[in-house]
Each structure stands twice: as C-alpha cells, then as structure tokens.
Design a protein around this motif. Structure first.
Motif, mmCIF file in Angstrom:
data_model
loop_
_atom_site.group_PDB
_atom_site.id
_atom_site.type_symbol
_atom_site.label_atom_id
_atom_site.label_comp_id
_atom_site.label_asym_id
_atom_site.label_seq_id
_atom_site.Cartn_x
_atom_site.Cartn_y
_atom_site.Cartn_z
ATOM 1 N N PHE A 95 15.280 0.274 -5.855
ATOM 2 C CA PHE A 95 14.086 0.782 -6.536
ATOM 3 C C PHE A 95 13.736 -0.448 -7.259
ATOM 4 O O PHE A 95 14.198 -0.777 -8.308
ATOM 5 N N GLN A 296 9.795 3.365 -3.216
ATOM 6 C CA GLN A 296 10.791 3.121 -4.070
ATOM 7 C C GLN A 296 10.729 2.305 -5.173
ATOM 8 O O GLN A 296 10.934 1.322 -5.344
ATOM 9 N N GLN A 301 13.534 7.216 -9.149
ATOM 10 C CA GLN A 301 14.166 7.400 -7.874
ATOM 11 C C GLN A 301 14.598 9.226 -7.854
ATOM 12 O O GLN A 301 15.100 9.512 -6.642
#
Length: 349
Positions: A95, A296, A301
């Motif tokens: 991420f 992402q 997340q």
C-alpha cells in the motif's frame, strides 16, 4: 453543435436555510469531534482514532451528505467513507502513496496523459468531501496548481495532440471551482478541432446537490461538444430526492450520466447492496459504468476487498441484473493503455 435545453433548478435545490452551494461547501464539517457529536457517537470510543487519521488526511464532510447518515450507527456506510479510523496509521506492505504512478504520467503542469485518446486536466486540488479511501489522498496538488501561463501551456499541448479527442476535468473535484472558470475551460477546450467530448469526474452532485445551479447548467448547455459526467456513488443511500432532482436537471441539459463505484470493505462488499445501487442509479437516469477494484493507497488498507471476493460479487450481479445494469469490474494497472477488466471466471487477474 450539440443542442441542449437550458434548465433552471436553483430555487428548488437550495437547502432549508436557503444556503448556496458555496455556503454549504464552506460550512462542511472539518472536525472529527464535531462529526462524532453530530452523529451521537461516543468520543471515548472513536475520537482517538478519528483524530489520528485526521492528522494524516483531514476530515471534510458537507452538510447534505451528513444529513443522510444514521445517527448512533458507527457502521453507517456513508459515515464509514468519511470517518478516520486508527488503521489509517498502520503501514501495510504493497500500500503506497501513489498506487497508480500518476507522477510519471504528468505531461505538463496540471495535465495527465495515461491513455492514447484521453487527457486528464487537474482543474483543482479541492474536493467537497474527503473520502478516506481516495487514491489521491497523498497527491501533490500544490505542485500542479495552474497559473495563467500553465493554463496556456495545457491548451497548447492539447492543440498539438491530435490523437486526443476527450478531455477529462478532474482534481480534486472540478465542480468545487466556480462556473466562470469552468466555462472558460470548456470554451477554450471545445474550440480545439479534434476535441469531441468533455468529461467531468465529480462527486459534488451527490454530496452537495445544490451545486447543480443555473450558472453550471448555462455553460454546459452552451458547450458545443458532448458533455459526459461520471459520478462517484458507492451506496444506494447516497441517492436522495434532492440528488435525483439535480441529476434530472443535468440530463435535461443534455449531459450523459455515468457512475463509477469502488468496491469497499464495510460499505458495499455485498451483492444485495450493489444490486440496489445499480437499480437506484438507473432509476435516477445514471448508467452504471465501472466497479473499481480497490487501489492500494497507503492509509486505506482497511477498505481492501481481494479480487477473488470482488469476482464473486460481480458474478452474482450478472445473475440478478440485466447486462446494461452490471458495471464492469476493472482495475487500473500503472502503465497499461486502458483500465484492465478483471476476468470474472478465473482466479487470476
């Protein structure tokens, strides 16, 4: 020349206090404490996480959107999109701040070219609402602020790019700026011979429906190229009567209305919700367009839904809805020449 019918709805879309869209925008809730208080949520349980997330990405929630949330429900799907939570402070592998690698696609200040025939114009860095899952929550908007000289370079770049036939007004949210500026952009861009369409990517008609006012409809009606508006609606409860009135006015002005959603954990990762969303959109004159796999982006997340789960939901929609109401499940992959459809009948992208 595209012929459209001018429409006036400004009087109908003022709120109970007769506030303009600008006033509603400026009075947005920008404090985690106020957001929790307005929704009767206990500060001792939610404030620490909300303030921690707020320090990374500020809270911004307009009043008309806030009014559709259920008080006392911390899991309200509209609230979940805007309430900072402690997981935003976590670091998760994969991420990142620029999941779509847009920095490498900037052609000139304010102009992003990722695809052959389309160019994306960063009209503004301002948004009416700060969605916690936004893939541009870390975007360096200050570096892309357009000076008069930058605006001229954008037009010159577009004029020198005959392969580009569509310009996308984006940001931020392009409708967060005044109609005088938008009208000038639309006039200048539509005068370029090879431009066929102007597309606006916006959340404002949903979060502040009063934004669809006379001045907006006037410049749209007078724009000589096709105007497409891509909304961003993730849950059927985002569509209320005032929103439907605003969308009716846009359609009457000749605007083609599409919607793109993001599949989000705890918001719409449910076939019943996605089915209801498609039906509600079409009833409001909007065609479901894309269902995006989650980008992402760092700090979001906790919204992630793996592609295999998304496939199951999309397959279920195929069995429930006519094909024109099933949005295409796609992922944006950096460097690809288009959105990448996710194959619904395989376990691999």
């Amino acid at each position: 020349m595209i012929q459209r019918t001018p429409v006036s709805i400004e009087a109908r879309l003022t709120d109970a206090g007769n506030r303009s869209w600008q006033e509603l925008l400026s009075s947005s809730v920008t404090s985690p404490r106020e957001l929790l208080a307005r929704l009767d949520l206990p500060a001792d349980k939610w404030l620490a996480g909300a303030e921690a997330g707020h320090r990374l990405f500020e809270v911004r929630v307009p009043e008309p959107f806030l009014a559709r949330m259920e008080k006392g429900n911390p899991h309200d799907p509209l609230l979940r999109q805007v309430l900072p939570l402690i997981p935003e402070t976590f670091q998760s592998e994969g991420f990142v701040k620029d999941p779509l690698q847009e920095d490498s696609a900037i052609q000139t200040t304010g102009l992003i070219r990722k695809y052959h025939s389309r160019a994306l114009l960063m009209v503004t860095g301002q948004c009416a609402i700060n969605c916690r899952y936004c893939f541009r929550r870390h975007f360096p908007y200050e570096e892309q602020r357009l000076s008069p000289a930058d605006r001229q370079r954008v037009l010159e770049t577009l004029e020198a790019s005959p392969e580009v036939n569509e310009v996308i007004f984006s940001g931020g949210d392009p409708l967060a700026v005044n109609d005088r500026l938008l009208s000038q952009w639309a006039s200048d861009i539509s005068s370029i011979p090879h431009i066929r369409r102007i597309r606006l990517h916006t959340r404002l008609p949903v979060v502040i429906p009063q934004r669809i006012c006379d001045s907006l409809l006037e410049w749209i009606s007078s724009t000589p190229v096709q105007v497409v508006m891509v909304l961003h609606i993730n849950h059927p409860r985002e569509i209320d009567e005032t929103t439907r009135q605003a969308l009716d006015a846009l359609r009457a002005a000749g605007v083609t209305l599409l919607n793109q959603s993001v599949i989000l954990r705890g918001v719409n990762d449910n076939a019943d919700i996605l089915e209801d969303l498609s039906e509600a959109l079409f009833a409001a004159g909007v065609l479901p367009y894309y269902l995006h796999a989650f980008d992402q982006v760092a700090g979001a997340q906790h919204f992630d839904v793996p592609d295999n789960e998304a496939r199951v939901l999309a397959r279920e929609l195929l069995s429930r809805l006519p094909g024109f109401l099933v949005p295409r499940l796609v992922r944006e992959v950096p460097g690809k020449t288009s959105k990448t459809p996710i194959d619904l009948f395989t376990n691999n992208l």
